[in-house]
Design a protein around this motif. Structure first.
Motif, short mmCIF file in Angstrom:
data_model
loop_
_atom_site.label_atom_id
_atom_site.label_comp_id
_atom_site.label_asym_id
_atom_site.label_seq_id
_atom_site.Cartn_x
_atom_site.Cartn_y
_atom_site.Cartn_z
N UNK B 140 2.92 -20.29 -6.10
CA UNK B 140 1.60 -20.09 -5.48
C UNK B 140 0.87 -18.93 -6.15
N UNK B 141 1.65 -17.90 -6.51
CA UNK B 141 1.01 -16.72 -7.12
C UNK B 141 0.51 -17.01 -8.54
N UNK B 142 1.04 -18.07 -9.14
CA UNK B 142 0.51 -18.46 -10.45
C UNK B 142 -0.88 -19.05 -10.26
N UNK B 143 -1.03 -19.78 -9.19
CA UNK B 143 -2.32 -20.42 -8.92
C UNK B 143 -3.32 -19.43 -8.30
N UNK B 144 -2.81 -18.65 -7.36
CA UNK B 144 -3.67 -17.66 -6.68
C UNK B 144 -3.08 -16.28 -6.93
N UNK B 145 -3.65 -15.54 -7.88
CA UNK B 145 -2.99 -14.31 -8.32
C UNK B 145 -2.89 -13.25 -7.22
N UNK B 146 -1.82 -12.47 -7.32
CA UNK B 146 -1.67 -11.33 -6.42
C UNK B 146 -2.78 -10.33 -6.74
N UNK B 147 -3.45 -9.80 -5.73
CA UNK B 147 -4.50 -8.82 -6.01
C UNK B 147 -3.92 -7.51 -6.53
N UNK B 148 -4.80 -6.67 -7.04
CA UNK B 148 -4.37 -5.35 -7.51
C UNK B 148 -3.98 -4.48 -6.31
N UNK B 149 -3.00 -3.59 -6.54
CA UNK B 149 -2.66 -2.62 -5.49
C UNK B 149 -3.70 -1.50 -5.49
N UNK B 150 -3.87 -0.77 -4.41
CA UNK B 150 -3.23 -0.95 -3.10
C UNK B 150 -3.68 -2.24 -2.40
N UNK B 151 -2.68 -2.96 -1.89
CA UNK B 151 -2.98 -4.17 -1.12
C UNK B 151 -3.47 -3.77 0.27
N UNK B 152 -4.55 -4.41 0.67
CA UNK B 152 -5.14 -4.07 1.98
C UNK B 152 -4.45 -4.86 3.09
N UNK B 153 -3.83 -4.14 3.98
CA UNK B 153 -2.93 -4.71 5.00
C UNK B 153 -3.61 -4.63 6.36
N UNK B 154 -3.79 -5.76 6.96
CA UNK B 154 -4.49 -5.83 8.26
C UNK B 154 -3.58 -6.45 9.32
N UNK B 155 -3.70 -5.95 10.52
CA UNK B 155 -2.88 -6.46 11.62
C UNK B 155 -3.73 -7.33 12.53
N UNK B 156 -3.22 -8.47 12.90
CA UNK B 156 -3.86 -9.26 13.95
C UNK B 156 -2.89 -9.35 15.12
#
Lengths: 243, 519
Positions: B140-156
């Motif tokens: 999946x990460x080949x198709x949809x690349x991992x974003x650059x860090x810092x990764x924005x982490x949200x809680x629901x």
């Protein structure tokens, strides 16, 4: 009695200016903005200005709105109570307990229900205290038991009975769908059911609490955000000594 | 990039201390197992579902062994024997055991060789499950690349998994890279994993395998809409660390909260139970490529952020050392820390830069998990928004890995949808406007920041050497972390701890430890 009519103050007396922000479950666009204006008008505002709108998700739009409140309020008719206690510092309180109560004052505190936040109860009870004011654990004349968070009403009561608490501090920090009211009420009801409500001073605390609400819920006092430990300690000792 | 000159000898010393501390705990861990670990083994073998009264089958099966006094040999071998008897799949076999139609934990009519062979088939199935999730995520990460860090982490956290989907998609639209579905409070104290999709929770949504699946599917859809990989997080902590890790692996989760000491200190879970469970849960994470997030930030909610800074670093080192024992790589260790210095402290931001840079210097290849201010968050939401802005600036400057979004209303309520959007706007702006600040600035030699980092490092040396001398379990019982004392034999879940018998078998552990391929 003379009147003292008030309205929100923006930059001129009686302009009634209020800032609102809310989300409507509709897709962003002219129709959504119109809906935000109409809805705000229905809240009894005039001169509504939607100054910002942004799309949060499909069918969710967030607005920032300025508007003028229509009603005025006679301030003379407003009554509210603050917790009544003398302003005292750490040393005065310790000395009062030592000389007048003639034993250690016992305080048990907890965050009850599902709330996992200890920040409120810790600010009052932890050694370090809050805003430069020592917490109750630091008082040599206070025996303080901080039970932490997610404590059941039953457990808090059991501990309070076990250590013969003079006062019980009940904290609710973060709330969802008014769970704090339910939790506060549950604890009072438990005491009433056991017929021991008069055994303890009950103090409610948290950002959503004020003294009026606490008293309405059956507590002796309520302390909101920014309260320092000495205010709570002074209230308890004054109440115990009837001063 | 922002560079601190640190005493290299001290760094070697603290790593050695941490390694020794972890090794003593590991000696204890290796000869023990828990009910939760055995349930996790069954889950990885394919056991799932609940009985008519809603009790999970993994619990029922392990209870049977416990009642029969057969738990010391573990669930694996006995279950393999039952599979041979049932000639059906794992789930059906578990149902048949529960209905009393086939035996479990009794002597088998099959030969030891046959049973071991069946156990091998089950182990291969389990390891393939872990290898497949790793592969699916990479694809999946080949198709949809991992974003650059810092990764924005949200809680629901609505309590309703279906509503969580809406909020998660809204957060991704606003820029979130990582979505955590916070658990219903007190789930960590449940000694079972609830089952099925859930619509009601308290301050959060129950962690169930079905809920994991529902949210993963929703995020896969968001990923396609927004063209970047979105990570899913849950909590492998509490009494069911290992089981949650197993379910999370099966449903392609990317991160799990998993700390070596958090449950002990903050949930009063027995320390033996936690250390043993933690080990197996981390082995699963290592193989399934799940990044763990450790919970050092929590120390600073009870201790002062300046006085207690060294305990954070010490705990990071211990978590790292234990992680390595459990096969985790640096890239899989989201070691935690937090922006909790009192905003009234003069130059508090500089001290914060020192702490955050120290963490980055010690763990350059780990996606450090940086937590926003909570203790000094105000109910004045405008002020809190500014506090978060400073946190965002510290994070981008020191290049943190996983950036937990601070939200302006979090001292008041579970944030509204609009609050999350404001928080993300704040982050997006600062991460962009100060993107390469950290590459351009250097800290003054012998200046306040460098001195502070050196001071913390010095305190870590002394603190870890102290813990190394008394041992970690004893140190915890003395209240060395977060000012909280926990006894070795107290706390929840001790009744689920047992010593491995001479016939104990858990071939999943062996396969992961030996990095054995099972395809």
């Amino acid at each position: 009695m003379s009147e003292q009519m008030i309205k929100p103050y923006g930059d001129t007396f009686d302009d009634g200016q209020v800032q609102l922000s809310f989300t409507l479950p509709v897709e962003i666009g002219a129709r959504a903005t119109k809906a935000a204006i109409k809805y705000t008008e229905s809240l009894n505002f005039k001169d509504v200005a939607v100054v910002h709108s942004s799309k949060l998700a499909d069918n969710f739009t967030c607005f920032v709105v300025y508007a003028k409140g229509i009603p005025s309020l006679n301030y003379k008719n407003i009554e509210a109570t603050e917790v009544e206690s003398t302003q005292m510092d750490y040393y005065e309180i310790n000395s009062l307990i030592k000389t007048k109560l003639n034993r250690q004052m016992v305080v048990v505190g907890a965050t009850i229900g599902s709330d996992a936040h200890t920040v409120g109860i810790d600010a009052i009870m932890n050694m370090k205290g809050y805003n430069g004011d020592y917490g109750l654990e630091r008082y040599p004349e206070i025996q303080a038991f901080n039970l932490g968070s997610q404590v059941t009403a039953e457990k808090l009561l059991a501990k309070s009975l076990e250590v013969k608490a003079d006062a019980i501090l009940v904290s609710q920090t973060v709330t969802q769908k008014d769970s704090h009211i339910r939790n506060f009420t549950e604890f009072v009801e438990l005491l009433e059911a056991e017929n021991i409500r008069d055994k303890f001073l009950l103090v409610a605390g948290g950002p959503r609490i004020n003294n009026d609400l606490a008293i309405e819920l059956g507590y002796n006092a309520g302390f909101g955000a920014g309260t320092t430990p000495n205010q709570v300690a002074a209230f308890i000792i004054c109440k115990l000594l009837n001063i | 990039m922002t560079h601190l000159t640190l005493d290299q000898k001290s760094i070697i010393k603290i790593r050695k201390s941490a390694k020794n501390i972890a090794s003593v705990v590991d000696d204890f861990v290796q000869i023990h197992s828990t009910t939760s670990i055995e349930r996790a083994v069954l889950r990885l073998y394919g056991v799932d579902g609940v009985d008519l009264s809603g009790v999970p089958l993994p619990n029922k099966l392990v209870d049977i062994l416990q009642t029969k006094g057969k738990l010391e040999s573990g669930a694996s071998y006995h279950f393999a024997a039952s599979m041979l008897e049932s000639k059906r799949d794992a789930k059906t076999t578990a149902e048949l055991i529960d209905q009393g139609k086939i035996s479990f934990g009794e002597s088998s009519s099959f030969s030891v060789e046959q049973i071991l062979k069946q156990e091998q088939v089950l182990t291969n199935f389990a390891i393939n499950t872990l290898d497949n999730t790793r592969k699916r995520k990479l694809d999946k990460q080949k198709q949809f690349p991992l974003p650059e860090a810092p990764w924005k982490y949200l809680i629901v956290a609505t309590g309703n998994i279906y509503e969580d989907r809406v909020q998660a998609d809204a957060a991704v639209r606003s820029g979130a890279d990582v979505i955590a579905v916070i658990r219903s409070t007190a789930q960590s104290l449940l000694d079972y994993v609830p089952y099925g999709a859930t619509k009601e929770g308290f301050g959060g949504t129950f962690a169930t395998q079905e809920n994991f699946k529902i949210m993963r599917q929703a995020l896969d859809k968001s990923m396609q809409t927004h063209g970047r990989y979105v990570s899913l997080v849950n909590y492998s902590s509490g009494l069911c660390m290992a089981e949650i890790a197993a379910s999370a692996a099966i449903e392609d989760l990317d991160m799990l909260l998993n700390d070596s000491m958090y449950g002990i200190l903050f949930r009063d879970i027995n320390m033996q139970r936690t250390f043993i469970d933690q080990y197996f849960s981390r082995l699963i994470c290592a193989r399934a490529n799940i990044i763990i997030n450790t919970g050092e930030d929590n120390y600073l909610t009870t201790a002062d952020a300046i006085e207690g800074a060294h305990t954070v670093t010490a705990s990071q080192l211990i978590n790292e050392a234990m992680g390595k024992v459990a096969m985790l790589t640096d890239e899989q260790m989201g070691l935690g820390h937090a922006f909790e210095i009192d905003p009234q402290v003069e130059n508090g931001f500089l001290l914060e830069l020192a702490h955050a840079s120290l963490a980055k210097a010690l763990f350059p290849n780990s996606p450090l998990k940086y937590m926003p201010p909570t203790k000094h968050k105000s109910t004045d939401v405008f002020y809190s928004h500014v506090l978060d802005a400073m946190f965002n600036l510290a994070s981008i400057t020191t290049k943190q890995g996983i950036h937990l979004a601070g939200i302006l209303t979090e001292a008041i309520h579970t944030p509204f949808m609009q609050d999350r959007a404001k928080a993300l706007n704040n982050i997006n702006y600062i991460f962009n406007t100060a993107k390469n600040l950290g590459d351009e600035i250097e800290f003054k030699k012998g200046g306040l920041i460098e001195q502070r980092a050196g001071q913390v490092l010095k305190e870590v040396v002394a603190f870890l050497s102290d813990i190394e001398n008394v041992g970690l379990m004893k140190a915890i019982s003395q209240g060395k972390f977060a000012n909280i004392k926990r006894e070795i034999k107290a706390g929840k879940g001790l009744d689920g701890v047992f010593k491995k018998g001479p016939n104990y078998s858990n071939p999943i552990i062996e396969a992961i430890k030996n990095n054995r391929s099972c395809s």
